[in-house]
Design a protein around this motif. Structure first.
Motif, mmCIF file in Angstrom:
data_model
loop_
_atom_site.group_PDB
_atom_site.id
_atom_site.type_symbol
_atom_site.label_atom_id
_atom_site.label_comp_id
_atom_site.label_asym_id
_atom_site.label_seq_id
_atom_site.Cartn_x
_atom_site.Cartn_y
_atom_site.Cartn_z
ATOM 1 N N LEU A 111 0.823 -1.208 0.000
ATOM 2 C CA LEU A 111 0.000 0.000 0.000
ATOM 3 C C LEU A 111 0.862 1.266 0.000
ATOM 4 C CD1 LEU A 111 -2.855 -1.032 2.457
ATOM 5 C CD2 LEU A 111 -2.802 -1.150 -0.037
ATOM 6 N N THR A 112 2.000 1.215 0.689
ATOM 7 C CA THR A 112 2.912 2.363 0.685
ATOM 8 C C THR A 112 3.428 2.639 -0.719
ATOM 9 O OG1 THR A 112 3.615 1.969 2.970
ATOM 10 C CG2 THR A 112 5.076 3.282 1.593
ATOM 11 N N ALA A 113 3.835 1.565 -1.409
ATOM 12 C CA ALA A 113 4.375 1.719 -2.766
ATOM 13 C C ALA A 113 3.305 2.190 -3.741
ATOM 14 C CB ALA A 113 4.968 0.395 -3.240
ATOM 15 N N VAL A 114 2.110 1.629 -3.647
ATOM 16 C CA VAL A 114 1.016 2.007 -4.546
ATOM 17 C C VAL A 114 0.614 3.460 -4.334
ATOM 18 C CG1 VAL A 114 -1.441 1.646 -5.044
ATOM 19 C CG2 VAL A 114 0.115 -0.315 -4.891
ATOM 20 N N ASN A 115 0.439 3.851 -3.065
ATOM 21 C CA ASN A 115 0.040 5.236 -2.776
ATOM 22 C C ASN A 115 1.099 6.228 -3.232
ATOM 23 O OD1 ASN A 115 -2.380 4.452 -1.615
ATOM 24 N ND2 ASN A 115 -1.544 4.346 0.450
ATOM 25 N N ALA A 116 2.380 5.877 -3.015
ATOM 26 C CA ALA A 116 3.465 6.773 -3.428
ATOM 27 C C ALA A 116 3.494 6.917 -4.946
ATOM 28 C CB ALA A 116 4.802 6.236 -2.918
ATOM 29 N N ALA A 117 3.322 5.802 -5.655
ATOM 30 C CA ALA A 117 3.347 5.850 -7.121
ATOM 31 C C ALA A 117 2.198 6.685 -7.666
ATOM 32 C CB ALA A 117 3.281 4.424 -7.685
ATOM 33 N N LEU A 118 1.010 6.530 -7.080
ATOM 34 C CA LEU A 118 -0.154 7.293 -7.538
ATOM 35 C C LEU A 118 0.002 8.783 -7.226
ATOM 36 C CD1 LEU A 118 -3.059 4.883 -6.561
ATOM 37 C CD2 LEU A 118 -2.159 5.322 -8.847
ATOM 38 N N GLN A 119 0.541 9.092 -6.064
ATOM 39 C CA GLN A 119 0.735 10.489 -5.695
ATOM 40 C C GLN A 119 1.790 11.142 -6.580
ATOM 41 O OE1 GLN A 119 1.603 10.609 -1.498
ATOM 42 N NE2 GLN A 119 -0.434 9.866 -0.930
ATOM 43 N N ASN A 120 2.873 10.411 -6.867
ATOM 44 C CA ASN A 120 3.940 10.957 -7.704
ATOM 45 C C ASN A 120 3.491 11.178 -9.139
ATOM 46 O OD1 ASN A 120 5.718 10.993 -5.568
ATOM 47 N ND2 ASN A 120 6.626 9.007 -6.045
ATOM 48 N N SER A 121 2.472 10.387 -9.558
ATOM 49 C CA SER A 121 1.956 10.574 -10.913
ATOM 50 C C SER A 121 0.819 11.584 -10.933
ATOM 51 C CB SER A 121 1.467 9.241 -11.491
ATOM 52 O OG SER A 121 0.346 8.768 -10.760
ATOM 53 N N ARG A 122 0.594 12.213 -9.742
ATOM 54 C CA ARG A 122 -0.425 13.259 -9.603
ATOM 55 C C ARG A 122 -1.835 12.746 -9.833
ATOM 56 N NH1 ARG A 122 2.382 18.705 -12.189
ATOM 57 N NH2 ARG A 122 4.273 18.623 -10.908
ATOM 58 N N PHE A 123 -2.046 11.455 -9.548
ATOM 59 C CA PHE A 123 -3.415 10.934 -9.592
ATOM 60 C C PHE A 123 -4.130 11.432 -8.356
ATOM 61 C CE2 PHE A 123 -6.739 7.856 -8.666
ATOM 62 C CZ PHE A 123 -7.362 7.801 -9.899
ATOM 63 N N PRO A 124 -5.370 11.941 -8.472
ATOM 64 C CA PRO A 124 -6.075 12.481 -7.309
ATOM 65 C C PRO A 124 -6.298 11.423 -6.249
ATOM 66 C CG PRO A 124 -7.574 12.208 -9.168
ATOM 67 C CD PRO A 124 -6.177 12.002 -9.694
ATOM 68 N N ASP A 125 -6.063 11.810 -4.988
ATOM 69 C CA ASP A 125 -6.220 10.830 -3.922
ATOM 70 C C ASP A 125 -7.695 10.466 -3.756
ATOM 71 O OD1 ASP A 125 -5.853 13.700 -2.227
ATOM 72 O OD2 ASP A 125 -7.552 12.442 -1.634
ATOM 73 N N PRO A 126 -7.996 9.297 -3.126
ATOM 74 C CA PRO A 126 -9.370 8.810 -3.036
ATOM 75 C C PRO A 126 -10.318 9.775 -2.354
ATOM 76 C CG PRO A 126 -7.840 7.051 -2.524
ATOM 77 C CD PRO A 126 -7.021 8.318 -2.632
ATOM 78 N N VAL A 127 -9.845 10.522 -1.343
ATOM 79 C CA VAL A 127 -10.741 11.441 -0.654
ATOM 80 C C VAL A 127 -11.145 12.575 -1.583
ATOM 81 C CG1 VAL A 127 -10.901 13.149 1.191
ATOM 82 C CG2 VAL A 127 -9.917 10.909 1.650
ATOM 83 N N SER A 128 -10.170 13.145 -2.313
ATOM 84 C CA SER A 128 -10.476 14.216 -3.256
ATOM 85 C C SER A 128 -11.370 13.703 -4.366
ATOM 86 C CB SER A 128 -9.188 14.778 -3.847
ATOM 87 O OG SER A 128 -8.391 15.353 -2.843
ATOM 88 N N ALA A 129 -11.063 12.500 -4.858
ATOM 89 C CA ALA A 129 -11.863 11.917 -5.929
ATOM 90 C C ALA A 129 -13.290 11.680 -5.458
ATOM 91 C CB ALA A 129 -11.238 10.598 -6.389
ATOM 92 N N ALA A 130 -13.423 11.198 -4.214
ATOM 93 C CA ALA A 130 -14.757 10.955 -3.686
ATOM 94 C C ALA A 130 -15.536 12.254 -3.591
ATOM 95 C CB ALA A 130 -14.663 10.295 -2.302
#
Length: 216
Positions: A111-130
């Motif tokens: 989960l640490t690696a996935v969240n870091a990769a998504l954040q670094n690619s500027r994918f909106p976090d789940p709370v913002s997306a929600a």
């Protein structure tokens, strides 16, 4: 919610990673080998790919080279292996891999690696997306649910850690749906888009009441 592709020839690992990442709110597609992964990437777009190195038809690093050369990859790639050397990991990084996970993979590390990769690619976090989905759906099919939860959403502090804030939102969302559907699990499953087994697991995990509070 991010769209993820998990590529691994071991069915047990594919299913486990898929379940964990689905529980985190992501849409997960799987591929059993390089050919399936190639077809998936050519026909769809993903926010992140988790790619096993050792596969029977083609190793993950070679596939990564091929996809990079053809400019088919437009998202981060996390490599996975239980037998790779440091040289292999360095080579994968050279061709675009953003991280490397050594098997057996712990849930925390995944989960640490996935969240870091998504954040670094500027994918909106789940709370913002929600929040964006809620705003967009105020006049949509779930308008009644979102209108009734507007006031309660204000109780979720954005100073909370991401996972805690997401859990609070999911608990609220399920509470409202249950109330709107008179605690019919079948209707809530349809409206939320969750399979019933996944829904039950979420409700139990978040300690959501499955029946109305008794009056008096």
């Amino acid at each position: 919610m991010a769209k993820l592709l998990v590529v691994d020839d071991e069915v047990g690992i594919r299913e486990l990673l898929s379940e964990i990442l689905s529980d985190e709110g992501h849409a997960v597609q799987t591929a059993a080998n390089a050919e399936e992964a190639r077809q998936a990437i050519q026909s769809d777009s993903f926010n992140l790919v988790l790619l096993d190195i050792w596969m029977p038809d083609m190793d993950g690093v070679t596939l990564l080279k091929e996809l990079s050369a053809k400019q088919l990859l437009h998202c981060p790639v996390i490599m996975m292996s239980g037998h790779a050397t440091i040289d292999t990991a360095v080579e994968a990084t050279r061709y675009g891999a953003s991280d490397f996970l050594e098997k057996p993979i712990s849930m925390k590390r995944l989960l640490t690696a996935v969240n870091a990769a998504l954040q670094n690619s500027r994918f909106p976090d789940p709370v913002s997306a929600a929040g964006s989905v809620a705003a967009a759906d105020k006049n949509g099919p779930h308008a009644d649910v979102f209108r009734s939860s507007d006031r309660l959403l204000d109780t979720i502090s954005f100073s909370l850690p991401l996972r805690e804030a997401r859990d609070k939102f999911e608990k609220l969302y399920l509470q409202v749906l249950l109330e709107e559907e008179n605690y019919s699990m079948s209707k809530v499953a349809v409206k939320s888009g969750l399979e019933r087994t996944h829904l039950y697991r979420k409700i139990k995990q978040l300690e959501v009441p499955m029946q109305p509070k008794s009056k008096g």
